[in-house]
Design a protein around this motif. Structure first.
Motif, PDB file in Angstrom:
ATOM      1  N   LEU A 224      46.811  -4.263  65.751  1.00 22.28           N
ATOM      2  CA  LEU A 224      47.005  -4.267  64.297  1.00 22.28           C
ATOM      3  C   LEU A 224      48.038  -5.300  63.888  1.00 22.28           C
ATOM      4  O   LEU A 224      47.865  -6.009  62.882  1.00 22.28           O
ATOM      5  N   THR A 225      49.116  -5.410  64.661  1.00 22.02           N
ATOM      6  CA  THR A 225      50.161  -6.402  64.364  1.00 22.02           C
ATOM      7  C   THR A 225      49.608  -7.817  64.474  1.00 22.02           C
ATOM      8  O   THR A 225      49.914  -8.677  63.636  1.00 22.02           O
ATOM      9  N   LEU A 226      48.793  -8.064  65.494  1.00 16.70           N
ATOM     10  CA  LEU A 226      48.183  -9.388  65.643  1.00 16.70           C
ATOM     11  C   LEU A 226      47.246  -9.702  64.477  1.00 16.70           C
ATOM     12  O   LEU A 226      47.209 -10.835  63.982  1.00 16.70           O
ATOM     13  N   TYR A 227      46.508  -8.698  64.027  1.00 19.32           N
ATOM     14  CA  TYR A 227      45.628  -8.905  62.875  1.00 19.32           C
ATOM     15  C   TYR A 227      46.446  -9.250  61.630  1.00 19.32           C
ATOM     16  O   TYR A 227      46.086 -10.167  60.874  1.00 19.32           O
ATOM     17  N   THR A 228      47.552  -8.526  61.434  1.00 22.45           N
ATOM     18  CA  THR A 228      48.407  -8.787  60.271  1.00 22.45           C
ATOM     19  C   THR A 228      49.010 -10.177  60.312  1.00 22.45           C
ATOM     20  O   THR A 228      49.007 -10.908  59.313  1.00 22.45           O
ATOM     21  N   HIS A 229      49.523 -10.573  61.483  1.00 23.49           N
ATOM     22  CA  HIS A 229      50.122 -11.903  61.608  1.00 23.49           C
ATOM     23  C   HIS A 229      49.067 -13.002  61.540  1.00 23.49           C
ATOM     24  O   HIS A 229      49.365 -14.130  61.144  1.00 23.49           O
ATOM     25  N   GLY A 230      47.831 -12.671  61.943  1.00 20.45           N
ATOM     26  CA  GLY A 230      46.755 -13.643  61.785  1.00 20.45           C
ATOM     27  C   GLY A 230      46.496 -13.951  60.318  1.00 20.45           C
ATOM     28  O   GLY A 230      46.256 -15.104  59.941  1.00 20.45           O
ATOM     29  N   ARG A 231      46.563 -12.913  59.490  1.00 13.90           N
ATOM     30  CA  ARG A 231      46.398 -13.128  58.053  1.00 13.90           C
ATOM     31  C   ARG A 231      47.566 -13.938  57.495  1.00 13.90           C
ATOM     32  O   ARG A 231      47.373 -14.808  56.655  1.00 13.90           O
ATOM     33  N   LYS A 232      48.783 -13.653  57.989  1.00 15.89           N
ATOM     34  CA  LYS A 232      49.946 -14.427  57.541  1.00 15.89           C
ATOM     35  C   LYS A 232      49.822 -15.887  57.955  1.00 15.89           C
ATOM     36  O   LYS A 232      50.237 -16.797  57.231  1.00 15.89           O
ATOM     37  N   ARG A 233      49.240 -16.095  59.134  1.00 16.25           N
ATOM     38  CA  ARG A 233      49.091 -17.476  59.601  1.00 16.25           C
ATOM     39  C   ARG A 233      48.120 -18.248  58.717  1.00 16.25           C
ATOM     40  O   ARG A 233      48.337 -19.420  58.426  1.00 16.25           O
ATOM     41  N   ARG A 234      47.053 -17.573  58.319  1.00 17.63           N
ATOM     42  CA  ARG A 234      46.109 -18.236  57.410  1.00 17.63           C
ATOM     43  C   ARG A 234      46.747 -18.504  56.055  1.00 17.63           C
ATOM     44  O   ARG A 234      46.510 -19.546  55.435  1.00 17.63           O
ATOM     45  N   ALA A 235      47.594 -17.559  55.630  1.00 16.49           N
ATOM     46  CA  ALA A 235      48.293 -17.762  54.359  1.00 16.49           C
ATOM     47  C   ALA A 235      49.310 -18.882  54.461  1.00 16.49           C
ATOM     48  O   ALA A 235      49.605 -19.568  53.468  1.00 16.49           O
ATOM     49  N   ALA A 236      49.836 -19.105  55.681  1.00 14.06           N
ATOM     50  CA  ALA A 236      50.832 -20.156  55.870  1.00 14.06           C
ATOM     51  C   ALA A 236      50.237 -21.546  55.702  1.00 14.06           C
ATOM     52  O   ALA A 236      50.967 -22.526  55.506  1.00 14.06           O
ATOM     53  N   ASN A 237      48.929 -21.656  55.778  1.00 13.12           N
ATOM     54  CA  ASN A 237      48.299 -22.952  55.535  1.00 13.12           C
ATOM     55  C   ASN A 237      48.490 -23.391  54.091  1.00 13.12           C
ATOM     56  O   ASN A 237      48.487 -24.589  53.777  1.00 13.12           O
ATOM     57  N   LYS A 238      48.679 -22.391  53.212  1.00 12.66           N
ATOM     58  CA  LYS A 238      48.910 -22.702  51.807  1.00 12.66           C
ATOM     59  C   LYS A 238      50.388 -22.695  51.467  1.00 12.66           C
ATOM     60  O   LYS A 238      50.844 -23.443  50.622  1.00 12.66           O
ATOM     61  N   SER A 239      51.133 -21.793  52.131  1.00 12.05           N
ATOM     62  CA  SER A 239      52.576 -21.707  51.863  1.00 12.05           C
ATOM     63  C   SER A 239      53.320 -21.728  53.189  1.00 12.05           C
ATOM     64  O   SER A 239      53.168 -20.834  54.021  1.00 12.05           O
ATOM     65  N   GLN A 240      54.150 -22.716  53.392  1.00 10.65           N
ATOM     66  CA  GLN A 240      54.877 -22.864  54.649  1.00 10.65           C
ATOM     67  C   GLN A 240      56.052 -21.905  54.760  1.00 10.65           C
ATOM     68  O   GLN A 240      56.747 -21.887  55.762  1.00 10.65           O
TER      69      GLN A 240
END
Length: 328
Positions: A224-240
């Motif tokens: 679950l933590t990896l899934y959550t951080h995966g979403r954050k990583r995709r969001a980081a493409n827009k916001s560093q």
């Protein structure tokens, strides 16, 4: 602990079982020795760059190896027809060792899942020792010492309430955490059936049910933590500005390997539990077959876990490829 009489005849099914059991025991001995040697050599060579996960892997493989050498290898010798009967003091010593090693082995397996879950809870987990000096973190060493010391204390009744029997000794009480049959003529000798049942029940709860439950929870938490951080990583493409876990692919691969180990462990445990309880409460015509299932199940995790680890560990994978290339 369950007992059975000495086999007077070797049937084709028993020969097949012995062959399978010998292969699994040899695979467990060789595989876990390879894990300890390869990963341990890397820890000794990379001074000042200690991966805590490798320390835990060595500890788990070492506990697997000790269980296999101290218990399963002796069972193979017994199956081959070599009968050895120890005196009372040696039986107490060996019974205590068997309970200690098996209990420590279960918690060492859980410790791998717990460590990975704790690592993923950090925003930026460090792969190396962050204290600036060689060697693993003190908290990690403390945790491993706690596992071995507490399980040694727990095994004290096994050092006390056991004795030597003979080739005709039988035992109805089965301790899931330690054994599925008498070995070297050693049997339990509790003061009463109630005290024996209490020890067997606490053994199953403390060293089977609780660690398996925690193992499942921490592994699901890691996914679950990896899934959550995966979403954050995709969001980081827009916001560093979004914090992410570094090395997501490596952590995801590690989570999959640990998940596979947990499934293998729980499957082995489940097969053993079902077979053991059927044997204890329904002594029918199939009990001999179910005891064989229990014995195979108890060695399956130890035998196959090095293969699973090799899939996700770079050094182990390279070592396995090198060995296979020489053999083929």
């Amino acid at each position: 602990m369950a007992a059975q009489g000495t086999a007077s005849q070797r049937t084709p099914s028993s020969v097949l079982y012995i062959a399978i059991y010998v292969v699994l025991v040899m695979l467990g001995n060789v595989g876990n020795t390879a894990v300890v040697g390869v990963v341990g050599e890397g820890l000794l060579r990379d001074t000042g760059f200690i991966r805590s996960s490798d320390v835990i892997l060595v500890n788990m493989a070492f506990s697997n190896l000790m269980v296999s050498l101290a218990r399963n290898t002796l069972l193979v010798i017994s199956d081959m027809g070599v009968e050895v009967f120890l005196n009372k003091n040696w039986c107490r010593f060996m019974m205590g060792i068997w309970v200690w090693l098996r209990s420590a082995n279960v918690w060492s397996t859980f410790f791998l899942s717990a460590f990975h879950f704790q690592t993923l809870r950090r925003v930026a987990p460090a792969a190396t020792n962050v204290h600036g000096h060689p060697g693993p973190p003190k908290s990690l060493i403390f945790g491993l010492c706690l596992i071995w010391s507490l399980n040694l204390i727990y095994s004290i009744p096994a050092f006390i309430f056991s004795k030597n029997g003979d080739e005709n000794s039988t035992e109805t009480l089965m301790l899931v955490s330690s054994t599925t049959r008498p070995l070297l003529g050693c049997i339990w000798d509790f003061p009463s059936a109630y005290s024996g049942l209490a020890f067997a029940t606490s053994s199953m709860v403390i060293h089977e049910s609780i660690p398996i439950f925690l193992m499942s929870v921490t592994n699901l938490g890691s996914l679950l933590t990896l899934y959550t951080h995966g979403r954050k990583r995709r969001a980081a493409n827009k916001s560093q500005d979004a914090p992410v876990v570094t090395g997501i692919p490596a952590e995801r691969r590690a989570a999959k390997v640990i998940f596979a180990l947990n499934i293998l462990f729980i499957s082995s445990w489940g097969a053993s539990i079902i077979s053991v309880n059927y044997f204890n409460y329904n002594r029918g015509s199939s009990t001999q077959f179910l005891l064989i299932v229990a014995r195979i199940a108890n060695i399956t995790f130890i035998a196959l876990s090095p293969v699973v680890l090799a899939v996700g560990h770079r050094r182990l994978r390279a070592f396995m490829k090198s060995v296979l290339s020489r053999v083929v």
